[in-house]
Design a protein around this motif. Structure first.
Motif, PDB file in Angstrom:
ATOM      1  N   ARG A 160       1.136  -1.905  -0.578  1.00  6.33           N
ATOM      2  CA  ARG A 160      -0.294   0.163   0.374  1.00  6.33           C
ATOM      3  C   ARG A 160       1.185   1.180  -0.457  1.00  6.33           C
ATOM      4  NH1 ARG A 160      -2.567  -4.261   2.124  1.00  6.33           N
ATOM      5  NH2 ARG A 160      -4.805  -4.340   1.724  1.00  6.33           N
ATOM      6  N   TYR A 161       2.338   0.336   0.999  1.00  2.59           N
ATOM      7  CA  TYR A 161       3.143   2.676   0.653  1.00  2.59           C
ATOM      8  C   TYR A 161       3.451   2.329  -0.521  1.00  2.59           C
ATOM      9  CZ  TYR A 161       7.279   5.119   1.731  1.00  2.59           C
ATOM     10  OH  TYR A 161       8.094   6.053   2.317  1.00  2.59           O
ATOM     11  N   VAL A 162       4.033   1.331  -1.331  1.00  2.70           N
ATOM     12  CA  VAL A 162       4.648   1.837  -2.511  1.00  2.70           C
ATOM     13  C   VAL A 162       3.157   2.348  -3.432  1.00  2.70           C
ATOM     14  CG1 VAL A 162       5.541   0.439  -4.400  1.00  2.70           C
ATOM     15  CG2 VAL A 162       6.079  -0.099  -2.581  1.00  2.70           C
ATOM     16  N   ALA A 163       1.845   1.833  -3.143  1.00  3.39           N
ATOM     17  CA  ALA A 163       1.055   2.753  -4.211  1.00  3.39           C
ATOM     18  C   ALA A 163       0.806   3.823  -4.169  1.00  3.39           C
ATOM     19  CB  ALA A 163      -0.415   1.535  -3.993  1.00  3.39           C
ATOM     20  N   VAL A 164       0.732   4.295  -2.409  1.00  2.00           N
ATOM     21  CA  VAL A 164       0.671   5.882  -2.996  1.00  2.00           C
ATOM     22  C   VAL A 164       1.795   6.788  -3.169  1.00  2.00           C
ATOM     23  CG1 VAL A 164       0.291   7.733  -0.583  1.00  2.00           C
ATOM     24  CG2 VAL A 164      -0.103   5.188  -0.210  1.00  2.00           C
ATOM     25  N   GLY A 190       7.725  15.857  -5.877  1.00  2.00           N
ATOM     26  CA  GLY A 190       5.991  15.521  -5.991  1.00  2.00           C
ATOM     27  C   GLY A 190       5.534  14.134  -4.846  1.00  2.00           C
ATOM     28  N   ALA A 191       5.773  13.346  -5.237  1.00  2.00           N
ATOM     29  CA  ALA A 191       5.739  11.639  -4.302  1.00  2.00           C
ATOM     30  C   ALA A 191       6.053  12.218  -3.160  1.00  2.00           C
ATOM     31  CB  ALA A 191       6.940  10.507  -4.826  1.00  2.00           C
ATOM     32  N   ILE A 192       6.180  13.161  -2.888  1.00  2.00           N
ATOM     33  CA  ILE A 192       6.815  12.945  -1.392  1.00  2.00           C
ATOM     34  C   ILE A 192       5.460  14.091  -0.267  1.00  2.00           C
ATOM     35  CG2 ILE A 192       8.506  14.040   0.576  1.00  2.00           C
ATOM     36  CD1 ILE A 192      10.692  13.273  -1.007  1.00  2.00           C
ATOM     37  N   PHE A 193       5.298  14.664  -1.457  1.00  2.00           N
ATOM     38  CA  PHE A 193       4.330  15.317  -0.739  1.00  2.00           C
ATOM     39  C   PHE A 193       3.018  14.764  -1.062  1.00  2.00           C
ATOM     40  CE2 PHE A 193       6.132  19.526  -0.566  1.00  2.00           C
ATOM     41  CZ  PHE A 193       5.333  20.345  -0.131  1.00  2.00           C
ATOM     42  N   GLY A 194       2.914  13.722  -2.033  1.00  2.00           N
ATOM     43  CA  GLY A 194       1.950  12.657  -1.652  1.00  2.00           C
ATOM     44  C   GLY A 194       2.026  12.334  -0.104  1.00  2.00           C
ATOM     45  N   LEU A 195       3.152  12.059   0.108  1.00  2.00           N
ATOM     46  CA  LEU A 195       3.175  11.018   1.762  1.00  2.00           C
ATOM     47  C   LEU A 195       2.729  11.465   2.664  1.00  2.00           C
ATOM     48  CD1 LEU A 195       7.282   9.029   1.182  1.00  2.00           C
ATOM     49  CD2 LEU A 195       4.563   8.150   0.865  1.00  2.00           C
ATOM     50  N   PHE A 196       2.995  13.179   2.574  1.00  2.00           N
ATOM     51  CA  PHE A 196       2.402  14.119   3.152  1.00  2.00           C
ATOM     52  C   PHE A 196       1.446  14.087   3.571  1.00  2.00           C
ATOM     53  CE2 PHE A 196       6.984  16.750   3.042  1.00  2.00           C
ATOM     54  CZ  PHE A 196       6.894  16.389   4.481  1.00  2.00           C
ATOM     55  N   GLY A 197       0.406  14.106   2.764  1.00  2.00           N
ATOM     56  CA  GLY A 197      -1.266  13.753   2.157  1.00  2.00           C
ATOM     57  C   GLY A 197      -1.556  12.868   3.261  1.00  2.00           C
ATOM     58  N   ALA A 198      -1.190  11.960   2.656  1.00  2.00           N
ATOM     59  CA  ALA A 198      -1.414  10.474   3.275  1.00  2.00           C
ATOM     60  C   ALA A 198      -1.127   9.920   4.708  1.00  2.00           C
ATOM     61  CB  ALA A 198      -1.030   8.711   2.321  1.00  2.00           C
ATOM     62  N   PHE A 199      -0.178  10.630   5.278  1.00  2.00           N
ATOM     63  CA  PHE A 199       0.142  10.725   6.140  1.00  2.00           C
ATOM     64  C   PHE A 199      -0.907  11.036   7.906  1.00  2.00           C
ATOM     65  CE2 PHE A 199       3.469  11.250  10.360  1.00  2.00           C
ATOM     66  CZ  PHE A 199       3.069   9.581  10.999  1.00  2.00           C
ATOM     67  N   ALA A 200      -1.248  12.260   6.816  1.00  2.00           N
ATOM     68  CA  ALA A 200      -1.799  13.561   7.721  1.00  2.00           C
ATOM     69  C   ALA A 200      -3.388  12.756   7.710  1.00  2.00           C
ATOM     70  CB  ALA A 200      -2.430  15.379   6.943  1.00  2.00           C
ATOM     71  N   VAL A 201      -3.746  12.053   6.574  1.00  2.00           N
ATOM     72  CA  VAL A 201      -5.064  11.368   6.796  1.00  2.00           C
ATOM     73  C   VAL A 201      -4.976   9.793   7.788  1.00  2.00           C
ATOM     74  CG1 VAL A 201      -6.769   9.438   4.848  1.00  2.00           C
ATOM     75  CG2 VAL A 201      -5.734  11.434   4.210  1.00  2.00           C
ATOM     76  N   LEU A 202      -3.837   9.163   7.634  1.00  2.00           N
ATOM     77  CA  LEU A 202      -3.762   8.779   8.390  1.00  2.00           C
ATOM     78  C   LEU A 202      -3.701   8.472   9.987  1.00  2.00           C
ATOM     79  CD1 LEU A 202      -3.328   4.900   8.082  1.00  2.00           C
ATOM     80  CD2 LEU A 202      -3.220   6.616   6.691  1.00  2.00           C
ATOM     81  N   LEU A 203      -3.710   9.888  10.052  1.00  2.00           N
ATOM     82  CA  LEU A 203      -3.170  10.585  11.435  1.00  2.00           C
ATOM     83  C   LEU A 203      -4.614  10.895  12.252  1.00  2.00           C
ATOM     84  CD1 LEU A 203       0.198  12.539  11.809  1.00  2.00           C
ATOM     85  CD2 LEU A 203      -0.370  10.175  13.168  1.00  2.00           C
ATOM     86  N   LYS A 204      -5.311  11.978  11.168  1.00  2.00           N
ATOM     87  CA  LYS A 204      -6.126  11.547  11.415  1.00  2.00           C
ATOM     88  C   LYS A 204      -7.454  10.586  12.051  1.00  2.00           C
ATOM     89  CE  LYS A 204     -10.123  14.324  11.353  1.00  2.00           C
ATOM     90  NZ  LYS A 204     -10.622  14.974  12.540  1.00  2.00           N
ATOM     91  N   ARG A 205      -7.453   9.582  11.156  1.00  2.00           N
ATOM     92  CA  ARG A 205      -8.001   8.284  11.040  1.00  2.00           C
ATOM     93  C   ARG A 205      -8.239   7.566  12.598  1.00  2.00           C
ATOM     94  NH1 ARG A 205     -10.345   4.372  12.157  1.00  2.00           N
ATOM     95  NH2 ARG A 205     -10.588   2.190  11.170  1.00  2.00           N
TER      96      ARG A 205
END
Length: 285
Positions: A160-164, A190-205
């Motif tokens: 899933r991490y690779v997919a993000v 650009g890809a790292i900013f995607g990780l930033f966004g994904a990490f924020a979503v997971l922390l919210k979850r």
């Protein structure tokens, strides 16, 4: 006289101990402590095979090295950077992201980059960095990848991490080609900013404190619009894609988790590919 009982794996060793599951005789070398008594190696292997594997919060498999993919990504970026140091600007020219065509009607009408069919650039550009000293570009990107990517890989699991990461890179390329197709754009941000966004979503979850990720994201956004030669287009595309994929990963219903998670990732990936194609068609038309 009673016949001597020997270990089933070592017939030359007498023993008075038996496996509590299969009752086969086992010697001290073969016996493995269990909750009750001792078990033989074969029963322990069978029990381990049937036991459910630990899962991450997103349903991924918990692995012994939860940072392996992050380490591989960092190693790939460093390897390409070393190749740049050895090969010079040609590496940047050959692997960077751009799509340009001279206008029709000129004496020579020529297309280069992605517009000339070099689609590999939408991915390879995410592993190329500015060849400067000190190497601030790659240094900041790799530090961000380690600080954010490592914990995110632990939360999502490897696949899933690779997919993000990959989808965020594709979306970052699409955003660049749509807005500034004639500028050679490079870097993993650009890809790292995607990780930033994904990490924020997971922390919210997980209802975790989000101040740390917001501070890092705010600093990166500040640098995006204040430092010269920083591609806000790539950052924007990667961030949006990372958030979208992570929402599907984090909030998928348990009974349809796989379908929703991979369906979301595939949907965003297809959209990114389509936008890349549209951008190239606009340049070449």
């Amino acid at each position: 006289m009673d016949q001597a009982v020997c270990c089933y794996r070592h017939p030359d060793r007498e023993t008075g101990i038996r496996c509590t599951r299969c009752e086969r005789p086992i010697c001290p070398q073969c016996m493995i402590t269990a909750s009750v008594g001792f078990q033989c190696p074969q029963c322990v292997r069978q029990g381990s095979a049937g036991a459910p594997r630990q899962r991450t919060v997103a349903g991924g498999v918990v692995t012994r090295d939860p940072f392996l993919v992050t380490k591989v990504l960092i190693a790939l970026n460093i390897a390409v950077f070393l190749l740049e140091l050895a090969g010079g600007d040609r590496v940047v020219t050959d692997l960077g992201l751009f799509a340009a065509c001279t206008p029709k009607g000129y004496p020579v009408h020529q297309c280069v980059g992605v517009a000339d069919g070099e689609w590999y650039r939408v991915i390879t550009s995410a592993f190329v960095h500015e060849r400067t000293f000190p190497p601030t570009h790659i240094l900041f990107n790799m530090l961000s990848l380690w600080w954010i990517g490592g914990p995110l890989e632990r939360l999502l699991g490897r696949s899933r991490y690779v997919a993000v990461y990959v989808v965020s890179a594709l979306a970052a390329s699409a955003s660049v080609l749509l807005i500034s197709p004639d500028v050679n754009t490079i870097g993993a941000s650009g890809a790292i900013f995607g990780l930033f966004g994904a990490f924020a979503v997971l922390l919210k979850r997980l209802n975790q404190d989000m101040r740390f990720i917001f501070i890092l994201l705010a600093l990166n956004i500040f640098f995006t619009f204040t430092w010269a030669h920083v591609s806000w287009q790539a950052h924007l595309g990667g961030l949006v894609a990372g958030v979208a994929v992570a929402i599907g990963m984090a909030y998928a219903p348990r009974d349809r988790r796989q379908l929703v998670q991979w369906g979301t990732a595939a949907g965003v990936a297809v959209l990114a590919v389509v936008l890349n194609v549209i951008a190239v068609v606009q340049v070449t038309s």
